[in-house]
Design an enzyme around this catalytic site. Structure first.
Site, PDB file in Angstrom:
ATOM      1  N   ASN A 148       0.834  -1.322  -0.320  1.00 21.95           N
ATOM      2  CA  ASN A 148       0.095  -0.116   0.022  1.00 21.95           C
ATOM      3  C   ASN A 148       0.712   1.428  -0.084  1.00 21.95           C
ATOM      4  O   ASN A 148       0.388   2.191  -0.478  1.00 21.95           O
ATOM      5  CB  ASN A 148      -1.168   0.008   1.160  1.00 21.95           C
ATOM      6  CG  ASN A 148      -0.469  -0.153   2.448  1.00 21.95           C
ATOM      7  OD1 ASN A 148       0.599  -0.664   2.773  1.00 21.95           O
ATOM      8  ND2 ASN A 148      -1.082   0.314   3.509  1.00 21.95           N
ATOM      9  N   GLU A 246       3.634  -5.356  12.255  1.00 24.92           N
ATOM     10  CA  GLU A 246       2.369  -4.195  12.113  1.00 24.92           C
ATOM     11  C   GLU A 246       1.721  -4.817  11.061  1.00 24.92           C
ATOM     12  O   GLU A 246       1.954  -4.984   9.889  1.00 24.92           O
ATOM     13  CB  GLU A 246       3.308  -2.842  11.525  1.00 24.92           C
ATOM     14  CG  GLU A 246       4.210  -2.429  12.133  1.00 24.92           C
ATOM     15  CD  GLU A 246       3.372  -1.340  13.180  1.00 24.92           C
ATOM     16  OE1 GLU A 246       2.323  -1.196  13.260  1.00 24.92           O
ATOM     17  OE2 GLU A 246       4.329  -0.862  14.251  1.00 24.92           O
ATOM     18  N   CYS A 281      -3.838   0.077   6.787  1.00 23.34           N
ATOM     19  CA  CYS A 281      -4.232  -0.604   8.039  1.00 23.34           C
ATOM     20  C   CYS A 281      -5.354   0.280   9.173  1.00 23.34           C
ATOM     21  O   CYS A 281      -5.814  -0.187   9.766  1.00 23.34           O
ATOM     22  CB  CYS A 281      -2.868  -0.787   8.678  1.00 23.34           C
ATOM     23  SG  CYS A 281      -1.995   0.653   8.900  1.00 23.34           S
ATOM     24  N   GLU A 459       6.250   1.300  16.412  1.00 25.83           N
ATOM     25  CA  GLU A 459       7.108   2.085  15.436  1.00 25.83           C
ATOM     26  C   GLU A 459       6.833   3.579  15.494  1.00 25.83           C
ATOM     27  O   GLU A 459       6.100   4.152  16.061  1.00 25.83           O
ATOM     28  CB  GLU A 459       6.931   1.458  14.175  1.00 25.83           C
ATOM     29  CG  GLU A 459       7.215  -0.055  14.028  1.00 25.83           C
ATOM     30  CD  GLU A 459       7.295  -0.565  12.802  1.00 25.83           C
ATOM     31  OE1 GLU A 459       6.913   0.110  11.710  1.00 25.83           O
ATOM     32  OE2 GLU A 459       8.029  -1.605  12.607  1.00 25.83           O
TER      33      GLU A 459
HETATM   34  P1  NAD Z   1       0.788  -9.600   2.817  1.00 26.82           P
HETATM   35  O1  NAD Z   1       0.863  -9.875   4.128  1.00 26.82           O
HETATM   36  O2  NAD Z   1       0.157 -10.383   1.948  1.00 26.82           O
HETATM   37  O3  NAD Z   1       2.117  -9.050   2.302  1.00 26.82           O
HETATM   38  C1  NAD Z   1       3.009  -8.309   3.091  1.00 26.82           C
HETATM   39  C2  NAD Z   1       4.707  -8.557   2.476  1.00 26.82           C
HETATM   40  O4  NAD Z   1       5.000  -9.871   3.098  1.00 26.82           O
HETATM   41  C3  NAD Z   1       4.826  -8.902   0.908  1.00 26.82           C
HETATM   42  O5  NAD Z   1       6.023  -8.281   0.741  1.00 26.82           O
HETATM   43  C4  NAD Z   1       4.823 -10.407   0.778  1.00 26.82           C
HETATM   44  O6  NAD Z   1       5.572 -10.783  -0.327  1.00 26.82           O
HETATM   45  C5  NAD Z   1       5.681 -10.890   2.084  1.00 26.82           C
HETATM   46  N1  NAD Z   1       5.449 -12.352   2.484  1.00 26.82           N
HETATM   47  C6  NAD Z   1       4.096 -13.120   2.029  1.00 26.82           C
HETATM   48  N2  NAD Z   1       4.457 -14.381   2.582  1.00 26.82           N
HETATM   49  C7  NAD Z   1       5.614 -14.502   3.213  1.00 26.82           C
HETATM   50  C8  NAD Z   1       6.069 -15.428   3.935  1.00 26.82           C
HETATM   51  N3  NAD Z   1       5.757 -16.636   4.143  1.00 26.82           N
HETATM   52  N4  NAD Z   1       7.278 -15.188   4.786  1.00 26.82           N
HETATM   53  C9  NAD Z   1       7.610 -13.750   4.317  1.00 26.82           C
HETATM   54  N5  NAD Z   1       7.397 -12.774   3.552  1.00 26.82           N
HETATM   55  C10 NAD Z   1       5.901 -12.997   3.068  1.00 26.82           C
HETATM   56  O7  NAD Z   1       0.149  -8.090   3.018  1.00 26.82           O
HETATM   57  P2  NAD Z   1      -0.272  -7.043   1.931  1.00 26.82           P
HETATM   58  O8  NAD Z   1      -1.491  -7.625   1.296  1.00 26.82           O
HETATM   59  O9  NAD Z   1       0.965  -6.709   1.002  1.00 26.82           O
HETATM   60  O10 NAD Z   1      -0.735  -5.695   2.798  1.00 26.82           O
HETATM   61  C11 NAD Z   1      -1.891  -5.662   3.132  1.00 26.82           C
HETATM   62  C12 NAD Z   1      -1.944  -5.906   4.907  1.00 26.82           C
HETATM   63  O11 NAD Z   1      -0.778  -5.068   5.232  1.00 26.82           O
HETATM   64  C13 NAD Z   1      -3.161  -5.352   5.408  1.00 26.82           C
HETATM   65  O12 NAD Z   1      -3.510  -6.430   6.383  1.00 26.82           O
HETATM   66  C14 NAD Z   1      -2.891  -3.975   6.203  1.00 26.82           C
HETATM   67  O13 NAD Z   1      -3.342  -3.745   7.202  1.00 26.82           O
HETATM   68  C15 NAD Z   1      -1.303  -4.531   6.564  1.00 26.82           C
HETATM   69  N6  NAD Z   1      -0.544  -3.234   6.842  1.00 26.82           N
HETATM   70  C16 NAD Z   1      -0.178  -2.974   8.229  1.00 26.82           C
HETATM   71  C17 NAD Z   1       0.195  -1.939   8.342  1.00 26.82           C
HETATM   72  C18 NAD Z   1       0.464  -1.314   9.917  1.00 26.82           C
HETATM   73  O14 NAD Z   1       1.332  -0.236  10.072  1.00 26.82           O
HETATM   74  N7  NAD Z   1      -0.103  -2.009  10.939  1.00 26.82           N
HETATM   75  C19 NAD Z   1       0.613  -0.869   7.467  1.00 26.82           C
HETATM   76  C20 NAD Z   1       0.288  -1.246   6.230  1.00 26.82           C
HETATM   77  C21 NAD Z   1      -0.423  -2.243   5.820  1.00 26.82           C
END
Ligand code: NAD
Length: 478
Positions: A148, A246, A281, A459
């Site tokens: 995002n 996060e 998020c 963070e």
């Molecule tokens: P995601 O969990 O699908 O992917 C995030 C990252 O993790 C990507 O780079 C992905 O390639 C990697 N990944 C996937 N499987 C993995 C594994 N098994 N081991 C290591 N890395 C792996 O999330 P997304 O769809 O990219 O993002 C959306 C999510 O992120 C939402 O749930 C959102 O709320 C959350 N988010 C949280 C914050 C926060 O600060 N709390 C900020 C932004 C987004």
């Protein structure tokens, strides 16, 4: 290209023809491609980081700070190029993306200024000895970022680990990795060889190999709960690692009848972060309304959503672009279908916007459902899209119970002019961040982090810097 050991490289993955194609979510036109890292590429990146970290740890905090500031300045010089590429690669609107560059540079500068806070304590444990603590780096830190805000997270998340004396390997998200290539070029120009390595690739094998690598003892992850849990499991299966998370949110926005309702309407929409098509998020996606004002607020928010300027993310007039990917499109439309099937009342939006310009691409109207029941899927799961739910309450106790009836605990907003009520409700909310008479803002230096399934660790503050150091106790006698 990836940045591994100071070289811009396609790596083993690229040489083997493993590339990830990026498409503009607004038009589906190709925008670029990156190589997908293999486990071998990950290993080379981690080994390079481990070598570079030895010299980095030996540099004073002032020397580290100077290089962090130089990286912040370098980001600004290519800001326009980064923004335009990011808008095409993510679908986020250019107008709001400008802030991402400032935030990324701002966190590098903020943490650069905190170097002298990496101090320890002296403990009067004995009369003869000197007993003190030092904050020392972990070595190689992995930072895995979501789609995002791919540039902002990748760049800002370098700051605390580097300042604390670590080297970093960043994994970019697979659907919007392209600005990570520019970040790699900038790190190559400004930082010592191997200190930051930027790899692209899928969760598996790239992300998983990074998490399991024996030299990676500290992992900072931003993404979904499911991936956060997978990372905790993989980390625990390989060795003892410090993992911070996060994760997602299903954030309540609670409105009492004495609130400033004009501001409530504006901020209910602003808090949803439609510039990111609701893919944030912290989006305040559960609007809890006192029954006496419910109908009025639902109607006024719906009117604002209908007037929201959906369009080309590159146009400065656009207030909302498409969602990020085919996966996101399918997922959000699935939630809308489930809400309809569960009997929620569709008040606004609900599908692809009409018109030729929205026929292709991952477009979804800003959507509002009312008469949402707390048991419905759209009230419980994070949609991560432009969909708001309105729920009704009669008493303060009901509002609190509804707000806390969630596995998530990232943010919450409370709207009332009654200060004792605001403070009472704030204290009972299960959330890492509570806004009173506002929503959505992060404030540099104030911790941002989730409770419950929304995460572990804070963070954007001193706590983040400290979390990238480990304590060494020293006991010295003459
Ligand atoms: P995601 O969990 O699908 O992917 C995030 C990252 O993790 C990507 O780079 C992905 O390639 C990697 N990944 C996937 N499987 C993995 C594994 N098994 N081991 C290591 N890395 C792996 O999330 P997304 O769809 O990219 O993002 C959306 C999510 O992120 C939402 O749930 C959102 O709320 C959350 N988010 C949280 C914050 C926060 O600060 N709390 C900020 C932004 C987004």
């Amino acid at each position: 290209m990836m940045l591994i050991d100071g070289e811009l490289t396609a790596g083993e993955g690229g040489a083997a023809g493993q590339w990830i194609e990026s498409h503009d979510p607004a038009t589906l036109a190709p925008v670029g491609r990156v190589p997908a890292a293999t486990a071998g590429d990950v290993d080379r990146a981690v080994q390079a980081a481990a070598r570079a970290q030895i010299a980095w740890k030996g540099r004073s905090v002032w020397e580290r700070a100077a290089l962090l500031r130089a990286l912040a300045a370098a980001i600004q010089t290519r800001g326009k190029e980064i923004l335009e590429l990011e808008a095409r690669d993510t679908g986020n609107t250019l107008a709001k993306l400008q802030a991402d560059i400032q935030i990324a540079a701002g966190y590098l500068e903020y943490f650069a200024g905190l170097g002298s806070e990496l101090k320890g304590e002296t403990i009067p444990a004995t009369a003869q000895g000197l007993h003190l603590t030092l904050r020392e780096p972990y070595g190689v830190v992995a930072r895995i970022v979501p789609f995002n805000h791919p540039f902002m997270f990748a760049a800002a998340h370098l700051a605390a680990p580097l300042m604390a004396g670590n080297a970093v390997v960043v994994k970019t998200p697979e659907t919007s990795p392209l600005t990570g290539v520019i970040l790699g070029e900038l790190c190559r120009e400004v930082l010592p060889r191997g200190l930051v390595n930027i790899i692209h690739g899928h969760g598996n094998p790239a992300g998983d190999a990074l998490v399991r690598h024996p030299l990676v003892r500290r992992i900072g992850f931003t993404g979904s709960v499911a991936t956060g849990l997978a990372i905790q499991r993989a980390a625990a299966e390989s060795s003892v690692k410090h993992v911070t998370l996060e994760l997602g949110g299903k954030n309540p926005f609670i409105v009492f009848p004495d609130a400033d309702l004009d501001r409530v309407v504006d901020m209910a929409v602003a808090g949803m972060n439609f510039s990111w098509a609701g893919q944030s998020c912290g989006s305040t996606s559960r609007v809890l309304l006192h029954e006496s004002i419910h109908d009025e607020i639902v109607e006024r928010v719906a009117a604002k959503l209908s007037a929201l300027g959906i369009g080309n993310p590159l146009s400065l007039d656009s207030e909302m672009g498409p969602v990020n990917s085919a996966r996101q499109h399918e997922r959000v439309l699935g939630f809308i279908a489930s809400a309809k099937a569960d009997g929620a009342r569709l008040v606004s939006g609900g599908g692809r916007p009409p018109g030729e310009s929205f026929a292709k691409g991952y477009w979804i109207q800003p959507t509002l459902f009312a008469e949402v029941q707390p048991t419905m899927r759209i009230a419980r799961e994070e949609i991560f899209g432009p969909v708001m739910c309105a729920l009704r309450f009669a008493t303060e106790e009901q509002a609190i119970a509804l707000a806390n009836d969630s596995d998530y605990g990232l943010t919450a907003a409370v709207w009332t002019r009654d200060l004792p009520r605001a403070l009472r409700v704030m204290r009972t909310l299960d959330a890492g961040t509570v806004w009173i008479n506002t929503a959505g803002q992060h404030y540099v230096g104030s911790p941002f982090g989730g409770w419950k399934d929304s995460g572990l660790g804070g963070e954007e503050c001193l706590e983040e810097l400290f979390s990238y150091s480990q304590t060494k106790a020293v006991h010295a006698f003459a």
